[in-house]
Design a protein around this motif. Sequence first.
Motif, PDB file in Angstrom:
ATOM      1  N   ALA A  63      15.861 104.771  69.643  1.00  0.00           N
ATOM      2  CA  ALA A  63      14.588 104.589  69.071  1.00  0.00           C
ATOM      3  C   ALA A  63      14.560 102.994  68.657  1.00  0.00           C
ATOM      4  N   ASN A  64      15.475 102.103  68.290  1.00  0.00           N
ATOM      5  CA  ASN A  64      15.033 101.100  67.961  1.00  0.00           C
ATOM      6  C   ASN A  64      15.139 100.134  69.199  1.00  0.00           C
ATOM      7  N   PHE A  65      15.780 100.552  70.298  1.00  0.00           N
ATOM      8  CA  PHE A  65      15.568  99.764  71.662  1.00  0.00           C
ATOM      9  C   PHE A  65      14.077  99.947  72.113  1.00  0.00           C
ATOM     10  N   ASN A  66      13.675 101.167  72.131  1.00  0.00           N
ATOM     11  CA  ASN A  66      12.335 101.629  72.370  1.00  0.00           C
ATOM     12  C   ASN A  66      11.122 100.575  71.552  1.00  0.00           C
ATOM     13  N   LYS A  67      11.476 100.498  70.449  1.00  0.00           N
ATOM     14  CA  LYS A  67      10.783  99.875  69.330  1.00  0.00           C
ATOM     15  C   LYS A  67      10.597  98.388  69.494  1.00  0.00           C
ATOM     16  N   VAL A  68      11.985  97.813  69.667  1.00  0.00           N
ATOM     17  CA  VAL A  68      12.071  96.429  69.910  1.00  0.00           C
ATOM     18  C   VAL A  68      11.466  95.964  71.538  1.00  0.00           C
ATOM     19  N   PHE A  69      11.818  96.858  72.411  1.00  0.00           N
ATOM     20  CA  PHE A  69      11.199  96.507  73.738  1.00  0.00           C
ATOM     21  C   PHE A  69       9.673  96.555  73.679  1.00  0.00           C
ATOM     22  N   LYS A  70       9.088  97.500  73.070  1.00  0.00           N
ATOM     23  CA  LYS A  70       7.848  97.604  73.291  1.00  0.00           C
ATOM     24  C   LYS A  70       7.120  96.310  72.356  1.00  0.00           C
ATOM     25  N   SER A  71       7.700  96.058  71.342  1.00  0.00           N
ATOM     26  CA  SER A  71       7.207  94.974  70.395  1.00  0.00           C
ATOM     27  C   SER A  71       7.256  93.622  71.210  1.00  0.00           C
ATOM     28  N   ILE A  72       8.005  93.425  72.168  1.00  0.00           N
ATOM     29  CA  ILE A  72       8.360  92.145  72.863  1.00  0.00           C
ATOM     30  C   ILE A  72       7.441  92.139  74.322  1.00  0.00           C
ATOM     31  N   LYS A  73       7.552  93.245  74.981  1.00  0.00           N
ATOM     32  CA  LYS A  73       7.013  93.506  76.248  1.00  0.00           C
ATOM     33  C   LYS A  73       5.609  94.130  76.430  1.00  0.00           C
ATOM     34  N   LYS A  74       5.279  94.594  75.098  1.00  0.00           N
ATOM     35  CA  LYS A  74       3.852  95.278  75.008  1.00  0.00           C
ATOM     36  C   LYS A  74       3.753  96.461  76.045  1.00  0.00           C
ATOM     37  N   THR A  75       4.946  97.093  76.353  1.00  0.00           N
ATOM     38  CA  THR A  75       4.927  98.367  77.119  1.00  0.00           C
ATOM     39  C   THR A  75       6.218  99.079  76.800  1.00  0.00           C
ATOM     40  N   THR A  76       6.338 100.338  77.172  1.00  0.00           N
ATOM     41  CA  THR A  76       7.493 100.915  77.065  1.00  0.00           C
ATOM     42  C   THR A  76       8.594 100.620  78.112  1.00  0.00           C
ATOM     43  N   PRO A  77       9.847 100.700  77.989  1.00  0.00           N
ATOM     44  CA  PRO A  77      10.866 100.534  79.103  1.00  0.00           C
ATOM     45  C   PRO A  77      10.580 101.327  80.208  1.00  0.00           C
ATOM     46  N   THR A  78      10.038 102.429  80.212  1.00  0.00           N
ATOM     47  CA  THR A  78       9.714 103.240  81.396  1.00  0.00           C
ATOM     48  C   THR A  78       8.739 103.109  82.164  1.00  0.00           C
ATOM     49  N   GLU A  79       7.410 102.324  81.304  1.00  0.00           N
ATOM     50  CA  GLU A  79       6.152 101.923  81.783  1.00  0.00           C
ATOM     51  C   GLU A  79       6.536 100.443  82.666  1.00  0.00           C
ATOM     52  N   PHE A  80       7.504  99.834  82.005  1.00  0.00           N
ATOM     53  CA  PHE A  80       7.724  98.459  82.678  1.00  0.00           C
ATOM     54  C   PHE A  80       8.407  98.624  83.906  1.00  0.00           C
ATOM     55  N   LYS A  81       9.372  99.669  83.922  1.00  0.00           N
ATOM     56  CA  LYS A  81      10.320  99.868  85.129  1.00  0.00           C
ATOM     57  C   LYS A  81       9.180 100.073  86.334  1.00  0.00           C
ATOM     58  N   GLU A  82       8.075 101.017  86.029  1.00  0.00           N
ATOM     59  CA  GLU A  82       7.031 101.137  86.941  1.00  0.00           C
ATOM     60  C   GLU A  82       6.275 100.067  87.469  1.00  0.00           C
ATOM     61  N   GLN A  83       5.738  99.209  86.525  1.00  0.00           N
ATOM     62  CA  GLN A  83       4.979  98.002  86.680  1.00  0.00           C
ATOM     63  C   GLN A  83       6.000  96.824  87.497  1.00  0.00           C
ATOM     64  N   PHE A  84       6.902  96.658  87.501  1.00  0.00           N
ATOM     65  CA  PHE A  84       7.753  95.656  87.853  1.00  0.00           C
ATOM     66  C   PHE A  84       8.688  95.938  88.919  1.00  0.00           C
ATOM     67  N   LYS A  85       8.289  97.113  89.886  1.00  0.00           N
ATOM     68  CA  LYS A  85       8.812  97.399  90.979  1.00  0.00           C
ATOM     69  C   LYS A  85       9.085  95.895  92.077  1.00  0.00           C
ATOM     70  N   GLY A  86       8.230  95.259  91.983  1.00  0.00           N
ATOM     71  CA  GLY A  86       8.314  94.159  93.011  1.00  0.00           C
ATOM     72  C   GLY A  86       9.130  92.845  92.645  1.00  0.00           C
ATOM     73  N   VAL A  87       9.840  93.058  91.713  1.00  0.00           N
ATOM     74  CA  VAL A  87      10.824  91.834  91.263  1.00  0.00           C
ATOM     75  C   VAL A  87      12.024  91.959  92.071  1.00  0.00           C
ATOM     76  N   LYS A  88      12.463  90.818  92.433  1.00  0.00           N
ATOM     77  CA  LYS A  88      13.505  90.573  93.273  1.00  0.00           C
ATOM     78  C   LYS A  88      14.471  89.604  92.643  1.00  0.00           C
ATOM     79  N   LYS A  89      15.852  90.067  92.595  1.00  0.00           N
ATOM     80  CA  LYS A  89      16.790  89.168  91.828  1.00  0.00           C
ATOM     81  C   LYS A  89      17.687  88.626  92.915  1.00  0.00           C
ATOM     82  N   ILE A  90      17.624  86.941  92.949  1.00  0.00           N
ATOM     83  CA  ILE A  90      18.533  86.282  93.788  1.00  0.00           C
ATOM     84  C   ILE A  90      19.766  85.945  93.161  1.00  0.00           C
ATOM     85  N   GLU A  91      20.932  86.050  93.838  1.00  0.00           N
ATOM     86  CA  GLU A  91      22.283  85.904  93.248  1.00  0.00           C
ATOM     87  C   GLU A  91      22.454  84.352  93.527  1.00  0.00           C
TER      88      GLU A  91
END
Length: 292
Positions: A264-292
């Motif tokens: 519950a605290n994670f969801n609250k803090v995540f939404k306050s910073i990212k302005k979206t829920t963790p689940t919604e964020f995962k859907e919105q940012f499918k195009g991100v690629k991490k380079i090692e």
Amino acid sequence: MSELENILREITPLSPEDSFLVFDRIKASFDFPYHYHPEIEINFIYKGKGYRRMVGDHTGEIGNIELVLVGPNLPHCWANYRCKNRKTHEITIQFNQDFFQQSLMEKNILKPINNLMKDSIRGILFSSETAEKLKDSFLNLSKMNSFESFIEIMKILNELAIAENKTLLSSYSIELETFADNDKMKIIHDFVHKNFENKITLDKVASMVNMSNVTFNRFIKKRTGKTFINYLNEIRISYAARWLMEKNLTVFEIAFEAGFNNIANFNKVFKSIKKTTPTEFKEQFKGVKKIE
């Protein structure tokens, strides 16, 4: 630091161990506030005619294609203005200031890129001709493996370094000492990045830099514009956001890996910073690629 006190400092997903990150997204709007970060950033925007560019004290309306290099700690954003298109293609590359070792940058072959990085502290707008020339390189980045992407980014940087008709945007730059070169802030930054998943107390971090809790609170507020707990939470959420993009883990698992002791605290803090829920964020940012 006075220039940055009233501007949001973004905690990017880029960790000290990363080479760089590539973000490839189709966006309906640009709504991230005016902000800064120590990382260097290249922004390529396609089909974004009518958005407003803000870099330092510069503002301007962008055309159909946009290519800008933003140096460390230089405030910037792209904002909704008169753009009618709701499928703008944005590709962003972020890399740390130490991406190149200084001894390497002083070699003759890399001097043009070294000079480019020095000029980036004021922000550089490249011509539409340069942007068009490099369009395919940017569009193909997210389709490449890590090493191929590294080589392609080196080619892009070289083309940017030798490009004609570059425009310096801001009339001022931010001294790099404001964050990256401050010894005490570096100690705090490195410790938190290495230990964020564990319990971190104010007493512990304050003692590491030989400060009382009161003095430390003033110091961290001045340096980041945030309380220590907010600074810590932003770093935790930045890692959580990366894992949501990269790992096949549940939100529950990621919350605990990021140092939160309840969902519950994670969801609250995540939404306050990212302005979206963790689940919604995962859907919105499918195009991100991490380079090692």
